[in-house]
Design a protein around this motif. Sequence first.
Motif, PDB file in Angstrom:
ATOM      1  N   ASN A  69       0.906  -1.289   0.065  1.00 30.48           N
ATOM      2  CA  ASN A  69       0.101   0.019  -0.015  1.00 30.48           C
ATOM      3  C   ASN A  69       0.915   1.166   0.005  1.00 30.48           C
ATOM      4  OD1 ASN A  69       0.976   0.205   2.579  1.00 30.48           O
ATOM      5  ND2 ASN A  69      -1.058  -0.400   3.342  1.00 30.48           N
ATOM      6  N   PHE A  70       0.270   2.560   0.044  1.00 31.47           N
ATOM      7  CA  PHE A  70       1.194   3.591   0.194  1.00 31.47           C
ATOM      8  C   PHE A  70       0.483   4.480   1.026  1.00 31.47           C
ATOM      9  CE2 PHE A  70       2.068   7.973  -1.730  1.00 31.47           C
ATOM     10  CZ  PHE A  70       3.594   7.707  -1.871  1.00 31.47           C
ATOM     11  N   SER A  71       1.045   5.275   1.769  1.00 29.82           N
ATOM     12  CA  SER A  71       0.964   6.470   2.665  1.00 29.82           C
ATOM     13  C   SER A  71       1.197   7.667   2.017  1.00 29.82           C
ATOM     14  CB  SER A  71       1.623   6.316   3.964  1.00 29.82           C
ATOM     15  OG  SER A  71       1.333   7.592   4.602  1.00 29.82           O
ATOM     16  N   THR A  72       0.259   8.492   1.630  1.00 31.85           N
ATOM     17  CA  THR A  72       0.546   9.855   1.367  1.00 31.85           C
ATOM     18  C   THR A  72       1.014  10.534   2.247  1.00 31.85           C
ATOM     19  OG1 THR A  72      -1.758  10.556   1.733  1.00 31.85           O
ATOM     20  CG2 THR A  72      -1.256   9.750  -0.530  1.00 31.85           C
ATOM     21  N   TRP A  73       0.698  10.398   3.614  1.00 31.79           N
ATOM     22  CA  TRP A  73       1.207  11.284   4.514  1.00 31.79           C
ATOM     23  C   TRP A  73       2.803  10.964   4.743  1.00 31.79           C
ATOM     24  CZ3 TRP A  73      -2.457  11.971   9.157  1.00 31.79           C
ATOM     25  CH2 TRP A  73      -3.664  12.566   8.640  1.00 31.79           C
ATOM     26  N   THR A  74       3.376   9.860   4.664  1.00 32.94           N
ATOM     27  CA  THR A  74       4.642   9.478   4.896  1.00 32.94           C
ATOM     28  C   THR A  74       5.746   9.362   3.441  1.00 32.94           C
ATOM     29  OG1 THR A  74       4.584   7.165   4.691  1.00 32.94           O
ATOM     30  CG2 THR A  74       4.128   7.932   6.881  1.00 32.94           C
ATOM     31  N   GLY A  75       4.694   9.302   2.381  1.00 30.50           N
ATOM     32  CA  GLY A  75       5.410   9.345   1.256  1.00 30.50           C
ATOM     33  C   GLY A  75       6.196   8.111   0.922  1.00 30.50           C
ATOM     34  N   GLN A  77       5.566   3.455   0.791  1.00 31.36           N
ATOM     35  CA  GLN A  77       5.073   2.399   0.680  1.00 31.36           C
ATOM     36  C   GLN A  77       4.782   1.730   2.061  1.00 31.36           C
ATOM     37  OE1 GLN A  77       6.960   0.162  -2.588  1.00 31.36           O
ATOM     38  NE2 GLN A  77       5.034   0.287  -3.662  1.00 31.36           N
ATOM     39  N   TYR A 111       9.973   0.296   4.228  1.00 32.70           N
ATOM     40  CA  TYR A 111       8.464   0.301   4.525  1.00 32.70           C
ATOM     41  C   TYR A 111       8.154   0.956   5.931  1.00 32.70           C
ATOM     42  CZ  TYR A 111       8.279  -2.681   0.294  1.00 32.70           C
ATOM     43  OH  TYR A 111       8.218  -3.200  -0.858  1.00 32.70           O
TER      44      TYR A 111
END
Length: 155
Positions: A69-75, A77, A111
């Motif tokens: 998955n990907f976190s837009t907050w941490t930038g 995966q 990650y």
Amino acid sequence: MIREATPADVPEILAMIRELAEYEKAPQEARATPEQVHAALFGERPGAYAHIAEADDGEVVGFALWFLNFSTWTGVQGLYLEDLFVRPDRGGGYGKALLSELARICGERGYERLEWSVLDWNAPSISFYEALGARPQDEWTVYRLTGEALKSLGS
């Protein structure tokens, strides 16, 4: 022993998916075919990955199936654990070993998250996860579109 799954593991993975569905009181929902699981794990563009737990005698006793998955907050995966299952008649730390391998992969690849969902009535699993240091994300509620609602929205 924990190892990456191979195409030869698909029948055992499917069997354990069905065993997990029985445990989670939803056997009718486990409809994946061997072809679908094979394509997802080993096709031209795999969308998921799996690890197998084996006993010393080579018997498959558990699996972990996951995807990125990907976190837009941490930038970066993260790893989302879709299923973790160890056959109930097997103890020996296989669940912890599978999670440890996934945590190792997270560290190796940079990650920042290892996430999963657990049914709120599954007290043994919740206790196990919390003993490892995992914490519930109680402020979030999971939503899902399926069936007619999904078709209707997409049309």
